[in-house]
Motif scaffolding. Sequence first.
Motif, PDB file in Angstrom:
ATOM      1  N   ALA A 237      43.716  40.099  50.596  1.00 36.14           N
ATOM      2  CA  ALA A 237      44.602  39.543  49.592  1.00 36.14           C
ATOM      3  C   ALA A 237      44.077  39.983  48.257  1.00 36.14           C
ATOM      4  O   ALA A 237      43.074  40.690  48.166  1.00 36.14           O
ATOM      5  CB  ALA A 237      44.608  38.015  49.669  1.00 36.14           C
ATOM      6  N   ASP A 238      44.722  39.566  47.189  1.00 40.22           N
ATOM      7  CA  ASP A 238      44.291  40.003  45.875  1.00 40.22           C
ATOM      8  C   ASP A 238      42.801  39.752  45.717  1.00 40.22           C
ATOM      9  O   ASP A 238      42.338  38.627  45.696  1.00 40.22           O
ATOM     10  CB  ASP A 238      45.037  39.243  44.783  1.00 40.22           C
ATOM     11  CG  ASP A 238      46.512  39.589  44.764  1.00 40.22           C
ATOM     12  OD1 ASP A 238      46.912  40.462  45.530  1.00 40.22           O
ATOM     13  OD2 ASP A 238      47.242  38.954  43.979  1.00 40.22           O
ATOM     14  N   ARG A 269      40.706  39.454  38.955  1.00 37.15           N
ATOM     15  CA  ARG A 269      40.837  38.017  39.166  1.00 37.15           C
ATOM     16  C   ARG A 269      41.888  37.394  38.249  1.00 37.15           C
ATOM     17  O   ARG A 269      42.625  36.486  38.652  1.00 37.15           O
ATOM     18  CB  ARG A 269      39.476  37.354  38.931  1.00 37.15           C
ATOM     19  CG  ARG A 269      39.402  35.900  39.346  1.00 37.15           C
ATOM     20  CD  ARG A 269      38.001  35.359  39.192  1.00 37.15           C
ATOM     21  NE  ARG A 269      37.026  36.182  39.910  1.00 37.15           N
ATOM     22  CZ  ARG A 269      35.721  35.928  39.946  1.00 37.15           C
ATOM     23  NH1 ARG A 269      35.239  34.885  39.292  1.00 37.15           N
ATOM     24  NH2 ARG A 269      34.905  36.719  40.610  1.00 37.15           N
ATOM     25  N   ARG A 272      45.833  37.997  39.492  1.00 36.32           N
ATOM     26  CA  ARG A 272      46.233  37.700  40.858  1.00 36.32           C
ATOM     27  C   ARG A 272      47.458  36.792  40.900  1.00 36.32           C
ATOM     28  O   ARG A 272      47.892  36.267  39.886  1.00 36.32           O
ATOM     29  CB  ARG A 272      45.067  37.075  41.625  1.00 36.32           C
ATOM     30  CG  ARG A 272      43.902  38.048  41.741  1.00 36.32           C
ATOM     31  CD  ARG A 272      42.710  37.447  42.413  1.00 36.32           C
ATOM     32  NE  ARG A 272      41.573  38.371  42.312  1.00 36.32           N
ATOM     33  CZ  ARG A 272      40.336  38.055  42.629  1.00 36.32           C
ATOM     34  NH1 ARG A 272      40.058  36.850  43.070  1.00 36.32           N
ATOM     35  NH2 ARG A 272      39.372  38.946  42.517  1.00 36.32           N
ATOM     36  N   ASP A 273      47.999  36.654  42.107  1.00 40.34           N
ATOM     37  CA  ASP A 273      49.171  35.805  42.346  1.00 40.34           C
ATOM     38  C   ASP A 273      50.395  36.292  41.590  1.00 40.34           C
ATOM     39  O   ASP A 273      51.274  35.493  41.228  1.00 40.34           O
ATOM     40  CB  ASP A 273      48.867  34.342  41.971  1.00 40.34           C
ATOM     41  CG  ASP A 273      47.710  33.773  42.758  1.00 40.34           C
ATOM     42  OD1 ASP A 273      47.636  34.058  43.975  1.00 40.34           O
ATOM     43  OD2 ASP A 273      46.878  33.071  42.179  1.00 40.34           O
ATOM     44  N   ARG A 274      50.472  37.590  41.360  1.00 39.79           N
ATOM     45  CA  ARG A 274      51.645  38.184  40.720  1.00 39.79           C
ATOM     46  C   ARG A 274      52.328  39.206  41.641  1.00 39.79           C
ATOM     47  O   ARG A 274      53.263  39.873  41.226  1.00 39.79           O
ATOM     48  CB  ARG A 274      51.247  38.862  39.405  1.00 39.79           C
ATOM     49  CG  ARG A 274      50.701  37.911  38.351  1.00 39.79           C
ATOM     50  CD  ARG A 274      50.302  38.655  37.093  1.00 39.79           C
ATOM     51  NE  ARG A 274      51.426  39.407  36.520  1.00 39.79           N
ATOM     52  CZ  ARG A 274      51.286  40.281  35.523  1.00 39.79           C
ATOM     53  NH1 ARG A 274      50.083  40.515  35.013  1.00 39.79           N
ATOM     54  NH2 ARG A 274      52.340  40.928  35.058  1.00 39.79           N
ATOM     55  N   ARG A 278      50.517  42.907  47.190  1.00 36.89           N
ATOM     56  CA  ARG A 278      51.662  43.194  48.070  1.00 36.89           C
ATOM     57  C   ARG A 278      52.311  44.523  47.681  1.00 36.89           C
ATOM     58  O   ARG A 278      52.656  45.343  48.543  1.00 36.89           O
ATOM     59  CB  ARG A 278      52.658  42.039  47.960  1.00 36.89           C
ATOM     60  CG  ARG A 278      53.921  42.219  48.779  1.00 36.89           C
ATOM     61  CD  ARG A 278      54.725  40.923  48.774  1.00 36.89           C
ATOM     62  NE  ARG A 278      56.039  41.111  49.385  1.00 36.89           N
ATOM     63  CZ  ARG A 278      57.149  41.346  48.706  1.00 36.89           C
ATOM     64  NH1 ARG A 278      57.106  41.420  47.376  1.00 36.89           N
ATOM     65  NH2 ARG A 278      58.304  41.503  49.324  1.00 36.89           N
ATOM     66  N   LEU A 309      48.580  36.303  53.888  1.00 39.08           N
ATOM     67  CA  LEU A 309      49.269  37.364  53.150  1.00 39.08           C
ATOM     68  C   LEU A 309      49.726  38.462  54.090  1.00 39.08           C
ATOM     69  O   LEU A 309      50.882  38.896  54.048  1.00 39.08           O
ATOM     70  CB  LEU A 309      48.348  37.946  52.076  1.00 39.08           C
ATOM     71  CG  LEU A 309      48.829  39.257  51.444  1.00 39.08           C
ATOM     72  CD1 LEU A 309      50.067  39.039  50.597  1.00 39.08           C
ATOM     73  CD2 LEU A 309      47.723  39.915  50.635  1.00 39.08           C
TER      74      LEU A 309
END
Length: 331
Positions: A237-238, A269, A272-274, A278, A309
């Motif tokens: 994952a990221d 860090r 991430r979550d953007r 992916r 993920l």
Amino acid sequence: MADSSAGAWPAGYRVRPATAADTDAVHRLVGAGERALHGLVTTDADRVAADLGMAGGAPAGDTVLVTGPAGDPAAWGWVRGRRASVHVHPGHRGRGLGTALLAWSEARARELGGDRLAQTISDSDLAAAALLRSGGYARMVTEWLLELPMPAEPVVPRPPAGITVRTFRAGDEQAAYRLTEDAFDEWQQRRKPYAEWARLTVGRATFAPEASPLAFEGDRLVGVVLSLDPGAGAGTADGVAAGPVPGTDLVAGAPDGGEGYVERVAVRRDRRDRGIARLLLHEAFRAFYSRGRRSCVLWTHSDTGALGLYERIGMTVRRGSTVYGRALVAG
């Protein structure tokens, strides 16, 4: 080889340090074991050469090659930091070589000043797992080899706002090194020097820059995928690895032939979550599809929290391994 380890080997076997000249012999030995466990070879010669290359500047006692009475390679192993890896040829199992290698690895780790030692064992190798448990080793983390079939060209999602993507090119090495090592600092035991990192990644004969996309925000590198193409050469994952063995410096060997191998993925860090990881993964998958590969694989492990993920983008678990570790006592 130190006298303290020479006397532990079964009668009829000869022991010496392994060198880069042994790459082909060691690869055949490792491949025979993997074929017996999994039905195919899952480590390529490039991976073995990287292991032996890393041992090239180390004391001779950090590697061992055991040959049988007929001179054929029977077992091999190495110790580096808190990690060890040992392999016994299927035709030489049941003769005490696994026990001897375990004793050798622990003795060598103590000589190097180690206070712990860990090994990764395929969940299919019940005998090796039982040997480690009987020696006081406990389960640390679980690893999974994940696969993605690609019957059609993968669809790449739109980049997040402000993010651009291009493939890896000469000159990107140092920036990719810093970003991946910064990301892996969250879980790896030590930060690798650049030469060691490169030997495991961009310096490998199977490194595939065309399937190694980079993400930028303006001029700043914010995400990296590094891939290998074993077929062309013959973790995540990221911010976490798709490949390095948990808590170690090492990368699980890329599987055979017609599969692409995502060796590692990292995202800054603070970015991430953007959807950057992916995006990069799908870019790598599409690049492999254009190279004629119809599946891609990668490794992840339980410390990363990345399994979800991969499952969300359609990957499934092919098989698992377990990292076993124990504290070492003096003597």
